[in-house]
Design a protein around this motif. Sequence first.
Motif, PDB file in Angstrom:
ATOM      1  N   LYS A  38       0.827  -1.206   0.000  1.00 42.09           N
ATOM      2  CA  LYS A  38       0.000   0.000   0.000  1.00 42.09           C
ATOM      3  C   LYS A  38       0.866   1.262   0.000  1.00 42.09           C
ATOM      4  CE  LYS A  38      -2.882   0.633   3.617  1.00 42.09           C
ATOM      5  NZ  LYS A  38      -2.813   1.953   4.278  1.00 42.09           N
ATOM      6  N   SER A  39       1.879   1.287   0.846  1.00 43.66           N
ATOM      7  CA  SER A  39       2.722   2.491   0.942  1.00 43.66           C
ATOM      8  C   SER A  39       3.399   2.778  -0.393  1.00 43.66           C
ATOM      9  CB  SER A  39       3.804   2.287   2.010  1.00 43.66           C
ATOM     10  OG  SER A  39       3.218   2.168   3.271  1.00 43.66           O
ATOM     11  N   ARG A  68       2.870   5.985  -3.187  1.00 39.61           N
ATOM     12  CA  ARG A  68       4.005   6.809  -3.608  1.00 39.61           C
ATOM     13  C   ARG A  68       4.251   6.695  -5.111  1.00 39.61           C
ATOM     14  NH1 ARG A  68       4.159   5.612   1.676  1.00 39.61           N
ATOM     15  NH2 ARG A  68       5.427   6.818   3.141  1.00 39.61           N
ATOM     16  N   THR A 105      -2.516   7.996   4.771  1.00 41.39           N
ATOM     17  CA  THR A 105      -1.299   8.210   3.973  1.00 41.39           C
ATOM     18  C   THR A 105      -1.577   9.221   2.870  1.00 41.39           C
ATOM     19  OG1 THR A 105      -0.776   5.901   4.400  1.00 41.39           O
ATOM     20  CG2 THR A 105       0.540   7.004   2.748  1.00 41.39           C
ATOM     21  N   ARG A 144      -1.906  12.816   4.493  1.00 38.30           N
ATOM     22  CA  ARG A 144      -0.711  13.426   5.086  1.00 38.30           C
ATOM     23  C   ARG A 144       0.368  13.669   4.033  1.00 38.30           C
ATOM     24  NH1 ARG A 144      -1.398   9.764   9.974  1.00 38.30           N
ATOM     25  NH2 ARG A 144      -2.861  10.924  11.287  1.00 38.30           N
ATOM     26  N   ARG A 197       0.126  16.988  13.142  1.00 33.09           N
ATOM     27  CA  ARG A 197       1.468  16.421  13.035  1.00 33.09           C
ATOM     28  C   ARG A 197       2.103  16.745  11.675  1.00 33.09           C
ATOM     29  NH1 ARG A 197       1.223  10.236  13.858  1.00 33.09           N
ATOM     30  NH2 ARG A 197       0.365  10.888  15.835  1.00 33.09           N
ATOM     31  N   ALA A 257       7.620   8.761  15.822  1.00 30.47           N
ATOM     32  CA  ALA A 257       8.199   7.979  14.723  1.00 30.47           C
ATOM     33  C   ALA A 257       7.110   7.751  13.685  1.00 30.47           C
ATOM     34  CB  ALA A 257       8.722   6.647  15.255  1.00 30.47           C
ATOM     35  N   SER A 258       7.042   8.618  12.695  1.00 33.76           N
ATOM     36  CA  SER A 258       5.999   8.495  11.677  1.00 33.76           C
ATOM     37  C   SER A 258       6.554   8.686  10.275  1.00 33.76           C
ATOM     38  CB  SER A 258       4.895   9.534  11.931  1.00 33.76           C
ATOM     39  OG  SER A 258       4.124   9.675  10.767  1.00 33.76           O
ATOM     40  N   ALA A 259       6.383   7.654   9.466  1.00 38.43           N
ATOM     41  CA  ALA A 259       6.847   7.741   8.074  1.00 38.43           C
ATOM     42  C   ALA A 259       6.002   8.730   7.290  1.00 38.43           C
ATOM     43  CB  ALA A 259       6.771   6.365   7.429  1.00 38.43           C
ATOM     44  N   GLN A 260       4.768   8.869   7.699  1.00 36.48           N
ATOM     45  CA  GLN A 260       3.900   9.796   6.965  1.00 36.48           C
ATOM     46  C   GLN A 260       4.358  11.230   7.179  1.00 36.48           C
ATOM     47  OE1 GLN A 260      -0.102   8.836   8.195  1.00 36.48           O
ATOM     48  NE2 GLN A 260      -0.124   6.942   7.006  1.00 36.48           N
ATOM     49  N   ARG A 278       9.461   3.429   8.035  1.00 39.85           N
ATOM     50  CA  ARG A 278       9.568   2.957   6.646  1.00 39.85           C
ATOM     51  C   ARG A 278      10.190   4.033   5.756  1.00 39.85           C
ATOM     52  NH1 ARG A 278       3.623   1.101   5.823  1.00 39.85           N
ATOM     53  NH2 ARG A 278       3.978   0.675   8.022  1.00 39.85           N
ATOM     54  N   ILE A 309       4.445  -1.443  12.836  1.00 38.31           N
ATOM     55  CA  ILE A 309       3.370  -0.593  13.372  1.00 38.31           C
ATOM     56  C   ILE A 309       1.972  -1.021  12.912  1.00 38.31           C
ATOM     57  CG2 ILE A 309       3.558   1.224  11.592  1.00 38.31           C
ATOM     58  CD1 ILE A 309       3.000   1.789  15.365  1.00 38.31           C
ATOM     59  N   ASP A 310       1.865  -1.510  11.682  1.00 37.20           N
ATOM     60  CA  ASP A 310       0.531  -1.888  11.193  1.00 37.20           C
ATOM     61  C   ASP A 310       0.180  -3.339  11.517  1.00 37.20           C
ATOM     62  OD1 ASP A 310       0.131   0.616  10.170  1.00 37.20           O
ATOM     63  OD2 ASP A 310       0.911   0.114   8.187  1.00 37.20           O
ATOM     64  N   GLU A 329       1.212   5.233  19.369  1.00 40.52           N
ATOM     65  CA  GLU A 329       0.766   5.590  18.012  1.00 40.52           C
ATOM     66  C   GLU A 329      -0.416   4.730  17.553  1.00 40.52           C
ATOM     67  OE1 GLU A 329       1.658   7.774  15.251  1.00 40.52           O
ATOM     68  OE2 GLU A 329       2.114   8.901  17.057  1.00 40.52           O
ATOM     69  N   LYS A 372      -4.559   5.280  14.871  1.00 35.72           N
ATOM     70  CA  LYS A 372      -4.641   4.665  13.541  1.00 35.72           C
ATOM     71  C   LYS A 372      -6.103   4.714  13.069  1.00 35.72           C
ATOM     72  CE  LYS A 372      -0.330   3.765  13.046  1.00 35.72           C
ATOM     73  NZ  LYS A 372       0.444   4.452  12.025  1.00 35.72           N
TER      74      LYS A 372
HETATM   75  C1  S3P Z   1       2.509   4.653   6.310  1.00 32.78           C
HETATM   76  C2  S3P Z   1       3.052   4.967   7.532  1.00 32.78           C
HETATM   77  C3  S3P Z   1       2.507   4.483   8.799  1.00 32.78           C
HETATM   78  C4  S3P Z   1       1.539   3.324   8.598  1.00 32.78           C
HETATM   79  C5  S3P Z   1       0.576   3.556   7.454  1.00 32.78           C
HETATM   80  C6  S3P Z   1       1.335   3.787   6.169  1.00 32.78           C
HETATM   81  C7  S3P Z   1       3.118   5.220   5.097  1.00 32.78           C
HETATM   82  O1  S3P Z   1       1.782   5.534   9.429  1.00 32.78           O
HETATM   83  O2  S3P Z   1       0.819   3.078   9.772  1.00 32.78           O
HETATM   84  O3  S3P Z   1      -0.268   2.446   7.284  1.00 32.78           O
HETATM   85  O4  S3P Z   1       2.819   4.730   3.989  1.00 32.78           O
HETATM   86  O5  S3P Z   1       3.937   6.132   5.221  1.00 32.78           O
HETATM   87  P1  S3P Z   1       2.514   6.566  10.447  1.00 32.78           P
HETATM   88  O6  S3P Z   1       3.426   7.404   9.648  1.00 32.78           O
HETATM   89  O7  S3P Z   1       1.378   7.367  11.021  1.00 32.78           O
HETATM   90  O8  S3P Z   1       3.183   5.719  11.437  1.00 32.78           O
END
Ligand code: S3P
Length: 749
Positions: free
Chosen positions: A331-332, A336, A405, A408, A436, A476-479, A504, A624-625, A648, A652
């Motif tokens: 999905k991520s 992208r 995702t 954000r 955030r 700690a958030s990749a988003q 991630r 995390i997921d 965190e 969700k």
């Molecule tokens: C994601 C980052 C994670 C994850 C989400 C997908 C992404 O969220 O939980 O399903 O694709 O960058 P957070 O950045 O809020 O941890």
Amino acid sequence: MAINKLVIVGIGLIGGSLAAALKKAGACREVIGVARRQVTCDDAVKLGVVDRAYLSIGEVAAELGEGDVVFISVPTLTVEAILKQCQQCLDSAVTITDGASVKGSVLTAAKNAYGELPSQLVLGHPIAGSEKSGVTAANPDLYRDHRIIITPTEETGRDHLQRVTQMWESVDAEVLVMPVAEHDDVLAATSHLPHAIAYSLVDTLAHDAENENIFRYAAGGFRDFTRIASSDPTMWHDIMLANRDSVLKSLDLFTDNLTRMRSAIESGDSEYLLGVFTRAKAARDHFTKMLAKQAYTAPVQDGKTMQENEITYRVSPGGQVNGQIRVPGDKSISHRSIMLGSLAEGVTEVEGFLEGEDALATLQAFRDMGVVIEGPDQGQVRIHGVGLNGLQAPPGPLYVGNSGTSMRLLAGLLAGQSFDTELTGDESLSKRPMNRVANPLREMGAEIETGENGRPPVKIKGGQALKAIDYDMPMASAQVKSCVLLAGMYADGVTKVTEPAPTRDHTERMLNGFGYEVKREGAMAELTSGGSLKASKIEVPADISSATFFMVAAAIAPGSDVTLTHVGINPTRDGVINILRAMGADITLDNQREVGGEPVADIRIRYASLKGIEIPEDQVPLAIDEFPALFVAASCAEGETVLTGAEELRVKESDRIQVMADGLQKLGVKAEPTPDGIVIQGKGSEAGVFGGGEVESHGDHRIAMSFTIAALRGTAEIKINNCANVATSFPTFVDLATGAGITLKVESA
Ligand code: S3P
């Protein structure tokens, strides 16, 4: 009984069907017809559509009073003459309503007849009909589950409005209220324009001098497109003239677009044509889904989402899972691929794209901003990139459904555009924190407004000069990291993001893959503005987060042996493998390779007894997921599992700590939520870990899928409510789960 006597003036399809429906529902004491011709009166009585019939309303007026309704269903331009008769002979207690397709002209007709609008008049329009006409086509089910638009004015009497509403509801129609002008504009676009085009097309072909036999060769396309051109000509003549201004507005817009298409065909402008066709197909497919009430749908009005379709899973207890499974794309990475592909120069080709609602929401957002995107077709997508500064203002708010995702990451990109945008989402997303991302973007100079308490909608002002920042992420958030980096491409200078723990890194890897350099130094990622993206080829690996459900399924169900193929095992995503291994799971990785900058492997997992552990906090962002599924594994492990440092999870798609604890407790597992985690007392080798029962997923896809696999160690059926959102990340879950050995029934309300 809603109505005493109903008088239908004009006993055609619309009036006759209402009469028949009310009789069938027993919602009216007597139906009286009024028609211009004796033969219609005779037919209507003979068919049993009305009890008696007359040639003029004057003949019945004297017997009508409070509780009686006159329904006018004559061609639009004849309404005024009927209202004039009503004004002369009807008591003011009688409710008058109509079914004309244009409401502005009826309003004028009423003013002409009465001088001012009478309170007894309730304007309405049933959005139902068919190309058939006349009393013989009357159908008592015509209005069932159809919409009726009522356009009351300040003068409309409350009792009369209520009576008309009840009348329609008693024939199982849904009543909506709308201002007159809005009704006429909407109907001009969605009904009057298509009728004008269909009539004109058939007439054009019928008069094609060069080919008299043209209809002989016409097939399904012609038939589907022109069915409505066989409707009542007088009615449509009247509608076009009565709704002149709104129809002209729609016709002009359409004519301009048709002319633009003509020149694209003439000049061989493939991109324009593909753009129109792909956008139209997406819109039409969405409409088909709305009609079928599938998954969630975009907002109808005022940012309110339509009712989610209720989907319930009933999972039988016991069993095991076996076989080779390829779960859908990550999905991520899918999100992208659309974002970076759209902003690149050239055509990006994607394979293995996840056709789930979340990634499709991102895709739709970029289409709305003018990007031509072909597909998805069996995971293949072709994106005609427009370059970093080539996006166009969308026609309205960008609705991204359930997808955090999308919202954000898009916020970061949109902060760098020259136009204003608004991001909206469904009920669950509308509760999730957006400050955030809004806060660091504001530090960069963006102008962003959020809803209450930093929740969506997010409104982003275009044309702001962004400056680079050095951002220390509080969580700690990749988003958040991705959002700031994407905005950094539009900011002046070097943008740096430091994360408190590794998250991630797909954005960094993929930006590099698109030729936009991102440097890593320990916990910091940095990029410099002013670069550009070059189109790329992307092969999306299978999503480890979706694979997790089958990994845990095999880990807890004795006799299981599953191989998940082509799964992305990026070290920032592999926490689930590490945690399950620490619990004693039997996992082997085969065929390890690198595909398009991402490590991939086939993951084999066989049943082995699990033990409870203290989950290392450094693994939390890397899995995390995966925690909802891991909680199911912990319930089946020997001893206690403790999770900390995972607050965190509370923000969700649902509060995953609370919602999982509630569900697990309901099924008989001791699961104690803590502010930043959970403590689960596993039942180890006990045959039945989970009792049967009903659990709530709160519209969270991963909760729904986690309780589905739990049933493998259940003693009785588990019923899981609100599972429609499984389609956001894993649209083929039910098929794959059933194929692997889980006995699962899907019920939809
Ligand atoms: C994601 C980052 C994670 C994850 C989400 C997908 C992404 O969220 O939980 O399903 O694709 O960058 P957070 O950045 O809020 O941890």
